[in-house]
Design a protein around this motif. Structure first.
Motif, PDB file in Angstrom:
ATOM      1  N   GLN A 191       0.830  -1.202   0.000  1.00 35.35           N
ATOM      2  CA  GLN A 191       0.000   0.000   0.000  1.00 35.35           C
ATOM      3  C   GLN A 191       0.870   1.261   0.000  1.00 35.35           C
ATOM      4  O   GLN A 191       0.609   2.210  -0.754  1.00 35.35           O
ATOM      5  CB  GLN A 191      -0.923   0.010   1.222  1.00 35.35           C
ATOM      6  CG  GLN A 191      -1.828   1.242   1.277  1.00 35.35           C
ATOM      7  CD  GLN A 191      -2.812   1.191   2.437  1.00 35.35           C
ATOM      8  OE1 GLN A 191      -3.150   0.113   2.922  1.00 35.35           O
ATOM      9  NE2 GLN A 191      -3.279   2.334   2.879  1.00 35.35           N
ATOM     10  N   GLU A 204      -3.804   4.720 -12.355  1.00 34.04           N
ATOM     11  CA  GLU A 204      -4.467   3.509 -11.883  1.00 34.04           C
ATOM     12  C   GLU A 204      -4.482   2.449 -12.973  1.00 34.04           C
ATOM     13  O   GLU A 204      -4.276   1.249 -12.708  1.00 34.04           O
ATOM     14  CB  GLU A 204      -5.898   3.825 -11.441  1.00 34.04           C
ATOM     15  CG  GLU A 204      -6.650   2.608 -10.934  1.00 34.04           C
ATOM     16  CD  GLU A 204      -8.094   2.902 -10.570  1.00 34.04           C
ATOM     17  OE1 GLU A 204      -8.830   1.942 -10.264  1.00 34.04           O
ATOM     18  OE2 GLU A 204      -8.500   4.085 -10.590  1.00 34.04           O
ATOM     19  N   ARG A 208      -2.985  -1.289 -12.749  1.00 30.71           N
ATOM     20  CA  ARG A 208      -3.851  -2.458 -12.956  1.00 30.71           C
ATOM     21  C   ARG A 208      -3.274  -3.351 -14.056  1.00 30.71           C
ATOM     22  O   ARG A 208      -3.415  -4.581 -14.010  1.00 30.71           O
ATOM     23  CB  ARG A 208      -5.287  -2.028 -13.276  1.00 30.71           C
ATOM     24  CG  ARG A 208      -5.991  -1.428 -12.062  1.00 30.71           C
ATOM     25  CD  ARG A 208      -7.496  -1.351 -12.213  1.00 30.71           C
ATOM     26  NE  ARG A 208      -8.091  -0.772 -11.011  1.00 30.71           N
ATOM     27  CZ  ARG A 208      -8.331  -1.437  -9.881  1.00 30.71           C
ATOM     28  NH1 ARG A 208      -8.041  -2.730  -9.813  1.00 30.71           N
ATOM     29  NH2 ARG A 208      -8.861  -0.832  -8.834  1.00 30.71           N
ATOM     30  N   ASP A 224      -5.129 -10.541  -7.334  1.00 26.37           N
ATOM     31  CA  ASP A 224      -6.371 -10.073  -6.705  1.00 26.37           C
ATOM     32  C   ASP A 224      -6.090  -9.371  -5.379  1.00 26.37           C
ATOM     33  O   ASP A 224      -6.733  -8.374  -5.041  1.00 26.37           O
ATOM     34  CB  ASP A 224      -7.335 -11.244  -6.494  1.00 26.37           C
ATOM     35  CG  ASP A 224      -8.031 -11.663  -7.779  1.00 26.37           C
ATOM     36  OD1 ASP A 224      -7.989 -10.890  -8.755  1.00 26.37           O
ATOM     37  OD2 ASP A 224      -8.624 -12.765  -7.798  1.00 26.37           O
ATOM     38  N   ARG A 227      -4.918  -6.006  -6.271  1.00 24.89           N
ATOM     39  CA  ARG A 227      -6.016  -5.156  -6.739  1.00 24.89           C
ATOM     40  C   ARG A 227      -6.804  -4.583  -5.564  1.00 24.89           C
ATOM     41  O   ARG A 227      -7.248  -3.431  -5.602  1.00 24.89           O
ATOM     42  CB  ARG A 227      -6.939  -5.957  -7.661  1.00 24.89           C
ATOM     43  CG  ARG A 227      -6.311  -6.320  -9.005  1.00 24.89           C
ATOM     44  CD  ARG A 227      -7.263  -7.105  -9.898  1.00 24.89           C
ATOM     45  NE  ARG A 227      -6.617  -7.448 -11.147  1.00 24.89           N
ATOM     46  CZ  ARG A 227      -6.285  -8.688 -11.518  1.00 24.89           C
ATOM     47  NH1 ARG A 227      -6.580  -9.716 -10.717  1.00 24.89           N
ATOM     48  NH2 ARG A 227      -5.696  -8.917 -12.667  1.00 24.89           N
ATOM     49  N   GLU A 228      -6.980  -5.395  -4.539  1.00 27.16           N
ATOM     50  CA  GLU A 228      -7.693  -4.922  -3.355  1.00 27.16           C
ATOM     51  C   GLU A 228      -6.932  -3.775  -2.687  1.00 27.16           C
ATOM     52  O   GLU A 228      -7.534  -2.769  -2.278  1.00 27.16           O
ATOM     53  CB  GLU A 228      -7.876  -6.080  -2.372  1.00 27.16           C
ATOM     54  CG  GLU A 228      -8.719  -5.726  -1.156  1.00 27.16           C
ATOM     55  CD  GLU A 228      -8.999  -6.927  -0.262  1.00 27.16           C
ATOM     56  OE1 GLU A 228      -9.310  -6.707   0.925  1.00 27.16           O
ATOM     57  OE2 GLU A 228      -8.896  -8.070  -0.752  1.00 27.16           O
ATOM     58  N   LEU A 230      -4.719  -1.801  -4.201  1.00 24.96           N
ATOM     59  CA  LEU A 230      -4.733  -0.663  -5.117  1.00 24.96           C
ATOM     60  C   LEU A 230      -6.048   0.104  -5.020  1.00 24.96           C
ATOM     61  O   LEU A 230      -6.054   1.346  -5.013  1.00 24.96           O
ATOM     62  CB  LEU A 230      -4.503  -1.137  -6.557  1.00 24.96           C
ATOM     63  CG  LEU A 230      -4.567  -0.045  -7.638  1.00 24.96           C
ATOM     64  CD1 LEU A 230      -3.554   1.066  -7.378  1.00 24.96           C
ATOM     65  CD2 LEU A 230      -4.337  -0.666  -9.024  1.00 24.96           C
ATOM     66  N   SER A 231      -7.172  -0.607  -4.943  1.00 23.61           N
ATOM     67  CA  SER A 231      -8.472   0.054  -4.815  1.00 23.61           C
ATOM     68  C   SER A 231      -8.520   0.903  -3.542  1.00 23.61           C
ATOM     69  O   SER A 231      -9.070   2.008  -3.536  1.00 23.61           O
ATOM     70  CB  SER A 231      -9.595  -0.986  -4.794  1.00 23.61           C
ATOM     71  OG  SER A 231      -9.682  -1.653  -6.041  1.00 23.61           O
ATOM     72  N   LYS A 232      -7.928   0.404  -2.490  1.00 25.48           N
ATOM     73  CA  LYS A 232      -7.873   1.156  -1.234  1.00 25.48           C
ATOM     74  C   LYS A 232      -7.037   2.416  -1.395  1.00 25.48           C
ATOM     75  O   LYS A 232      -7.418   3.501  -0.923  1.00 25.48           O
ATOM     76  CB  LYS A 232      -7.300   0.271  -0.128  1.00 25.48           C
ATOM     77  CG  LYS A 232      -7.266   0.928   1.245  1.00 25.48           C
ATOM     78  CD  LYS A 232      -6.751  -0.043   2.298  1.00 25.48           C
ATOM     79  CE  LYS A 232      -6.727   0.608   3.681  1.00 25.48           C
ATOM     80  NZ  LYS A 232      -6.228  -0.337   4.715  1.00 25.48           N
ATOM     81  N   VAL A 234      -6.415   4.077  -4.185  1.00 23.18           N
ATOM     82  CA  VAL A 234      -7.135   5.009  -5.060  1.00 23.18           C
ATOM     83  C   VAL A 234      -8.232   5.728  -4.279  1.00 23.18           C
ATOM     84  O   VAL A 234      -8.420   6.947  -4.403  1.00 23.18           O
ATOM     85  CB  VAL A 234      -7.724   4.265  -6.279  1.00 23.18           C
ATOM     86  CG1 VAL A 234      -8.667   5.172  -7.068  1.00 23.18           C
ATOM     87  CG2 VAL A 234      -6.595   3.745  -7.179  1.00 23.18           C
ATOM     88  N   ALA A 235      -8.966   4.988  -3.456  1.00 21.00           N
ATOM     89  CA  ALA A 235     -10.039   5.585  -2.652  1.00 21.00           C
ATOM     90  C   ALA A 235      -9.493   6.616  -1.674  1.00 21.00           C
ATOM     91  O   ALA A 235     -10.073   7.701  -1.505  1.00 21.00           O
ATOM     92  CB  ALA A 235     -10.800   4.490  -1.913  1.00 21.00           C
TER      93      ALA A 235
END
Length: 241
Positions: A191, A204, A208, A224, A227-228, A230-232, A234-235
């Motif tokens: 992270q 992003e 990805r 996966d 990706r989880e 990365l989504s955090k 980005v948020a």
């Protein structure tokens, strides 16, 4: 081994034709895709597939010294045994290519070490440039519990290694996140480095794509999990912007 070979030769063609929904989506170039594969396969210790990836990287335009720097840096993230095995594999690759008459570009030489009297400050300053924020003088977490590991981190990784040049900071972070995502179980560190990578200019969509390459060369489970994280990241960036 044949499974790895099939996946590895398929990746560059597949990723070239990937599409993204983002209007400003970008894709990693050939050298960057090779960095991802080299770092990921070194971290996993898959030497037969790494051998193919090293050849692909040289063909894609990575210099000998750039690949050496990738493998040197990975000693700090996946350990000396993995790094040394990869370096020995790369030595064999370059020898085989030379025997075939292939002349690979040596590239830029590393920067000689400068003032080594205060490597901690050099490493601290390099890390602050990457993160964009000042280091907290009050140590917490691992740095408070085992202060010497913070010293090793600053002096060896961010001073000795990051001051060598040859690779850009973007390329060094791409090396790092590719290795961390492939190792798995280091989501906290991943992270932090994904945040640095986006601060250095990676989109992003590019990150990805990096994870899609890892899915094909390492595994879906690792991709996966990445990706989880990365989504955090980005948020969190959207919340602070």
């Amino acid at each position: 081994m044949m499974k790895n070979i099939a996946r590895l030769t398929f990746i560059p063609i597949f990723t070239l034709f990937m599409t993204f929904t983002e209007v400003d989506a970008q894709v990693l170039n050939g050298k960057q895709r090779s960095i991802v594969n080299i770092a990921a396969l070194t971290a996993k210790g898959d030497l037969p597939a790494l051998k193919l990836s090293l050849n692909t990287g040289l063909d894609a335009g990575l210099s000998i010294n750039e690949i050496k720097e990738i493998l040197i840096q990975l000693a700090a993230y996946c350990g000396f045994p993995r790094s040394l095995n990869a370096i020995n594999t790369f030595s064999a690759v370059t020898a085989e290519r030379k025997a075939k008459g292939i002349s690979d570009f040596l590239g830029t030489e590393p920067t000689p070490p400068g003032n080594t009297s205060n490597k901690y400050e050099i490493g601290k300053n390099n890390l602050e440039k990457l993160t964009g924020r000042a280091e907290n003088e009050i140590k917490t977490g691992y740095a408070a519990f085992v202060p010497v590991i913070d010293t090793f981190l600053k002096e060896h990784l961010f001073a000795d290694i990051f001051s060598r040049g040859v690779l850009t900071n973007q390329e060094r972070e791409l090396t790092t996140i590719s290795a961390l995502a492939s190792l798995g179980g280091v989501e906290s560190q991943l992270q932090g480095h994904l945040s640095i990578s986006m601060r250095l200019g990676f989109t992003e969509a590019e990150l990805r794509q990096m994870l899609l390459i890892i899915e094909n060369s390492i595994g879906k489970k690792e991709a996966d999990a990445g990706r989880e994280v990365l989504s955090k990241v980005v948020a969190l960036r959207k919340q602070t912007n």
